[in-house]
Design a protein around this motif. Structure first.
Motif, short mmCIF file in Angstrom:
data_model
loop_
_atom_site.label_atom_id
_atom_site.label_comp_id
_atom_site.label_asym_id
_atom_site.label_seq_id
_atom_site.Cartn_x
_atom_site.Cartn_y
_atom_site.Cartn_z
N HIS A 1 0.83 -1.20 0.00
CA HIS A 1 0.00 0.00 0.00
C HIS A 1 0.87 1.25 0.00
CE1 HIS A 1 -2.13 -3.37 1.96
NE2 HIS A 1 -3.08 -3.01 1.11
N ASP A 2 1.97 1.20 0.73
CA ASP A 2 2.93 2.30 0.74
C ASP A 2 3.55 2.47 -0.64
OD1 ASP A 2 4.58 4.31 2.17
OD2 ASP A 2 6.22 2.91 1.78
N ALA A 3 3.85 1.35 -1.30
CA ALA A 3 4.42 1.40 -2.65
C ALA A 3 3.46 2.08 -3.62
CB ALA A 3 4.75 -0.01 -3.13
N ALA A 4 2.18 1.75 -3.51
CA ALA A 4 1.18 2.38 -4.38
C ALA A 4 1.12 3.88 -4.16
CB ALA A 4 -0.19 1.75 -4.16
N GLU A 5 1.17 4.30 -2.91
CA GLU A 5 1.16 5.74 -2.58
C GLU A 5 2.33 6.45 -3.23
OE1 GLU A 5 -0.81 7.75 -0.91
OE2 GLU A 5 -2.00 6.59 0.54
N LYS A 6 3.52 5.88 -3.10
CA LYS A 6 4.73 6.55 -3.58
C LYS A 6 4.85 6.55 -5.10
CE LYS A 6 7.40 5.73 0.64
NZ LYS A 6 8.53 4.98 1.26
N LEU A 7 4.30 5.52 -5.73
CA LEU A 7 4.41 5.40 -7.18
C LEU A 7 3.21 5.95 -7.94
CD1 LEU A 7 5.83 1.76 -7.47
CD2 LEU A 7 7.11 3.89 -7.76
N ALA A 8 2.13 6.28 -7.24
CA ALA A 8 0.84 6.57 -7.87
C ALA A 8 0.93 7.56 -9.03
CB ALA A 8 -0.15 7.08 -6.82
N ALA A 9 1.72 8.60 -8.88
CA ALA A 9 1.79 9.64 -9.92
C ALA A 9 2.46 9.14 -11.20
CB ALA A 9 2.54 10.86 -9.38
N HIS A 10 3.14 8.00 -11.12
CA HIS A 10 3.91 7.50 -12.27
C HIS A 10 3.35 6.21 -12.84
CE1 HIS A 10 6.94 10.46 -11.11
NE2 HIS A 10 6.91 9.97 -9.88
N ILE A 11 2.25 5.71 -12.32
CA ILE A 11 1.75 4.40 -12.73
C ILE A 11 0.99 4.49 -14.06
CG2 ILE A 11 0.13 2.54 -12.13
CD1 ILE A 11 0.81 3.12 -9.18
N VAL A 12 1.35 3.60 -14.98
CA VAL A 12 0.70 3.57 -16.29
C VAL A 12 -0.19 2.34 -16.45
CG1 VAL A 12 2.51 2.30 -17.53
CG2 VAL A 12 1.11 3.98 -18.76
N ASN A 13 0.01 1.32 -15.60
CA ASN A 13 -0.77 0.10 -15.71
C ASN A 13 -0.64 -0.67 -14.40
OD1 ASN A 13 -2.49 -1.66 -16.98
ND2 ASN A 13 -1.15 -2.08 -18.72
N VAL A 14 -1.64 -1.48 -14.09
CA VAL A 14 -1.65 -2.23 -12.84
C VAL A 14 -1.85 -3.71 -13.12
CG1 VAL A 14 -2.86 -2.61 -10.65
CG2 VAL A 14 -2.54 -0.27 -11.50
N HIS A 15 -0.92 -4.52 -12.66
CA HIS A 15 -1.11 -5.97 -12.65
C HIS A 15 -1.65 -6.33 -11.27
CE1 HIS A 15 1.92 -7.00 -16.10
NE2 HIS A 15 0.75 -6.59 -16.55
N ALA A 16 -2.93 -6.59 -11.19
CA ALA A 16 -3.58 -6.86 -9.90
C ALA A 16 -3.27 -8.30 -9.49
CB ALA A 16 -5.08 -6.62 -10.01
N GLN A 17 -2.36 -8.44 -8.55
CA GLN A 17 -1.99 -9.74 -8.02
C GLN A 17 -2.14 -9.72 -6.51
OE1 GLN A 17 1.87 -11.07 -9.28
NE2 GLN A 17 1.63 -10.30 -11.36
N ASN A 18 -2.27 -10.89 -5.91
CA ASN A 18 -2.34 -10.96 -4.46
C ASN A 18 -1.70 -12.27 -3.99
OD1 ASN A 18 -2.93 -10.01 -1.88
ND2 ASN A 18 -5.00 -9.38 -2.47
N PHE A 19 -1.40 -12.31 -2.69
CA PHE A 19 -0.74 -13.47 -2.12
C PHE A 19 -1.09 -13.55 -0.64
CE2 PHE A 19 2.07 -9.86 -2.80
CZ PHE A 19 2.44 -9.51 -1.52
N ASP A 20 -0.97 -14.76 -0.08
CA ASP A 20 -1.31 -14.93 1.33
C ASP A 20 -0.10 -14.61 2.21
OD1 ASP A 20 0.41 -17.16 1.30
OD2 ASP A 20 -1.22 -18.60 1.09
N GLU A 21 -0.24 -14.85 3.52
CA GLU A 21 0.82 -14.49 4.47
C GLU A 21 2.11 -15.27 4.25
OE1 GLU A 21 -0.89 -14.93 8.31
OE2 GLU A 21 -2.10 -13.10 8.16
N ASN A 22 2.01 -16.37 3.53
CA ASN A 22 3.20 -17.18 3.23
C ASN A 22 3.79 -16.86 1.86
OD1 ASN A 22 3.12 -18.75 5.68
ND2 ASN A 22 1.32 -19.79 4.81
N GLY A 23 3.22 -15.84 1.20
CA GLY A 23 3.72 -15.44 -0.10
C GLY A 23 3.21 -16.25 -1.26
N ARG A 24 2.20 -17.11 -1.00
CA ARG A 24 1.62 -17.92 -2.08
C ARG A 24 0.55 -17.13 -2.82
NH1 ARG A 24 1.78 -22.25 2.02
NH2 ARG A 24 -0.31 -21.57 2.56
N ALA A 25 0.60 -17.20 -4.15
CA ALA A 25 -0.38 -16.49 -4.97
C ALA A 25 -1.79 -16.98 -4.68
CB ALA A 25 -0.05 -16.68 -6.45
#
Length: 268
Positions: free
Chosen positions: A177-201
């Protein structure tokens, strides 16, 4: 914001079938996977134009050309020029590019300097052709952190150079979420991905990344591009795709409704 499907999500299927899937499941556009069988290994103008026509017949736009080019490639200028031609033939102004170079914490200083130097001339080239370049935010590349992405963008200082946003599951990755805040002004496209607490997609609605927050951040920054499903997780891929698509659509609808309410309550 609009809904996109990356054709790599169904890389085992013919492209025409993937286009049908995107249309049937309510997407607005597709990002073309830049490898066979969805794109020939060698540049083929007629093929690229036929992809545009197939998508248009189904009411879909081409959101981006998902290339695999990077500034450290042999004959990099030739590959970039072909990518720009493909984007033009597809009818899109967004080309996804890679930085190469390995992880930002261990990249050789000479490689880092060369990437920055070449991106300046490549971006000037793209800017002249009204093409936007989207740096792939990805592990094991120089663009694996907010700091390294912003350093490139601020060094190049040209409006054509943008970044993709996607959360990264490394233990030392930026908080998403912090990354999105800092990059927001420069974002041209979003790959919407997610993962659980163990890093599994996992499905986009179920992981540690709160996409309600991500969409709010993007909306406040004035982002009007695509939220794209890049990979689909589940035994029934088509059902999983529909769930991911509908979840993202609900977030966009809520954001649009809230924006209209704010307009109604603003003093004249």
């Amino acid at each position: 914001m609009k809904l996109g499907l990356c054709t790599i999500a169904f890389q085992d299927k013919p492209l025409e079938e993937v286009i049908d899937i995107a249309a049937d499941h309510g997407f607005d556009g597709i990002e073309l996977w830049g490898k066979p069988p969805h794109l020939p290994a060698d540049y083929d103008q007629n093929y690229a134009k036929s992809v545009k026509e197939m998508a248009q017949r189904k009411g879909l736009a081409i959101s981006a050309f998902g290339s695999y080019i990077d500034p450290l490639m042999h004959l990099h200028q030739k590959h970039f020029e072909e990518a720009f031609k493909i984007a033009h033939d597809l009818g899109t102004d967004v080309v996804r590019i890679w930085s190469g170079g390995g992880p930002s914490r261990s990249i050789a200083p000479s490689d880092k300097r060369l990437i920055h130097f070449r991106l300046v001339s490549i971006t000037q080239w793209a800017n002249f052709r009204s093409i936007r370049l989207g740096l792939e935010m990805h592990n094991n590349h120089l663009t694996d952190s907010v700091e390294s992405i912003l350093e490139i963008i601020e060094d190049v200082k040209l409006p054509a150079l943008k970044t993709y946003y996607q959360p990264l599951a490394r233990s030392d990755a930026d908080e998403p979420h912090d990354a999105a805040e800092k990059l927001a002004a420069h974002i041209v496209n979003v790959h919407a991905q997610n993962f659980d607490e163990n890093g599994r997609a996992c499905p986009i609605a179920d992981g540690v990344v709160d996409y309600t927050r991500i969409v709010e951040i993007l909306s406040k920054a004035g982002y009007d591009g695509y939220l794209e499903v890049e990979f689909v997780h589940g035994d029934n891929k088509l059902e999983a795709l529909q769930r991911d698509r509908d979840y993202l659509a609900s977030l966009i609808d809520t954001t649009n409704t809230d924006a209209l309410k704010n307009l109604d309550t603003d003093p004249v």
